[in-house]
Design an enzyme around this catalytic site. Structure first.
Site, PDB file in Angstrom:
ATOM      1  N   HIS A  79      28.562 118.189 -34.894  1.00  0.00           N
ATOM      2  CA  HIS A  79      28.892 119.585 -34.510  1.00  0.00           C
ATOM      3  C   HIS A  79      27.928 120.678 -34.736  1.00  0.00           C
ATOM      4  O   HIS A  79      27.061 120.694 -35.547  1.00  0.00           O
ATOM      5  CB  HIS A  79      30.319 119.894 -34.995  1.00  0.00           C
ATOM      6  CG  HIS A  79      31.508 118.887 -34.584  1.00  0.00           C
ATOM      7  ND1 HIS A  79      31.748 118.535 -33.491  1.00  0.00           N
ATOM      8  CD2 HIS A  79      32.260 117.842 -35.550  1.00  0.00           C
ATOM      9  CE1 HIS A  79      32.738 117.741 -33.653  1.00  0.00           C
ATOM     10  NE2 HIS A  79      33.159 117.203 -34.701  1.00  0.00           N
ATOM     11  N   CYS A 120      26.786 121.247 -30.260  1.00  0.00           N
ATOM     12  CA  CYS A 120      27.226 122.415 -29.486  1.00  0.00           C
ATOM     13  C   CYS A 120      26.307 123.762 -29.882  1.00  0.00           C
ATOM     14  O   CYS A 120      25.880 123.581 -30.989  1.00  0.00           O
ATOM     15  CB  CYS A 120      28.475 122.785 -29.703  1.00  0.00           C
ATOM     16  SG  CYS A 120      29.815 121.876 -29.156  1.00  0.00           S
TER      17      CYS A 120
END
Length: 259
Positions: A79, A120
């Site tokens: 992430h 991300c």
């Protein structure tokens, strides 16, 4: 370096087996993991990159021992957010990563280095930060302000098997001649196929005409490429828990399962 919480997870219906493609083959059996579980930390990751054996804590102590004539390939998947990428229990900041890469350059630990980053806002780790003159080329799943996207929902496992960017570059590699396809040509293909996020590239561009095999290695004759599947179920990575819950409710066969 792998957290290693999937193969034997109680929610994995195929214990000891991990797949990354619909109806795919096991990609877990036989792998060697140098750092797992609580040893997967930013500090260990940076120490490994810098070849700093005294800086690692746990694992088997292995670090990068490359030199000025070696090409280095790094693939990081987790992430992310603005100028951060995630580890299981902590974060790695862009400045600390760039400091480590600069140290590698100073110590002449590579001839050319390619870094693929799946997260991300992954572009924020390099934009306006990565120098263009230290022979490091970075490719990211998204630009500095947008998410990457998960894909390949598996009904049996009730989870997503991959990410659109990583699926695209890996399946492209499997289907290509790594001795002729270049970094630049792969970027062009992957950026076009990844229509859910904006794939970016940063750093030194002068060696992107080299074959990807110079960094990813040569294929073994036993490797068989998976048949590409048209991606139709991509979802924002941040929305994955909601989509998994929704899919699980739709797949539930009893009232108890729907709870």
């Amino acid at each position: 370096m792998m957290y290693d919480d999937i193969a034997e997870n109680e929610e994995n219906p195929t214990k000891g087996i991990i797949i990354n493609h619909p109806d795919g083959k096991d990609v877990y059996g036989g792998i060697k993991i140098d750092y797992k579980g609580r040893d997967v930390t930013p500090e260990n990751f940076l120490a490994v990159l810098k070849g700093d054996k005294s800086g690692v804590n746990g694992g088997n102590g292995r670090v990068l021992e490359s030199g000025p004539n070696d090409n280095v390939f790094i693939n990081f998947v987790d992430h992310g957010g603005p100028q951060i990428i995630a580890f299981p229990s902590s974060l790695l900041h862009a400045k600390d990563l760039l400091d480590a890469l600069t140290t590698m350059h100073t110590k002449k630990m590579y001839k050319e280095l390619v870094f693929y980053l799946e997260a991300c806002e992954s572009g924020s780790m390099f934009v306006n930060l990565l120098p263009t003159d230290i022979n490091i080329y970075a490719q990211t799943a998204s630009d500095p302000t947008h998410s990457s996207y998960a894909c390949y929902f598996d009904q049996k496992r009730r989870t997503y098997l991959g990410d659109v960017y990583s699926v695209n570059w890996m399946e492209n590699t499997d289907a290509s001649d790594v001795d002729t396809e270049t970094i630049a040509s792969q970027y062009g293909i992957v950026a076009k196929e990844t229509n859910t996020s904006k794939v970016q590239q940063y750093g030194t561009m002068t060696f992107t005409s080299e074959p990807i095999g110079n960094f990813l290695g040569k294929k073994k004759s036993s490797v068989q490429a998976a048949t590409p599947v048209h991606i139709e179920d991509a979802v924002d990575s941040r929305d994955v828990p909601v989509h998994i819950l929704r899919q699980s409710i739709e797949l539930a066969e009893t009232a108890a399962e729907r709870r």
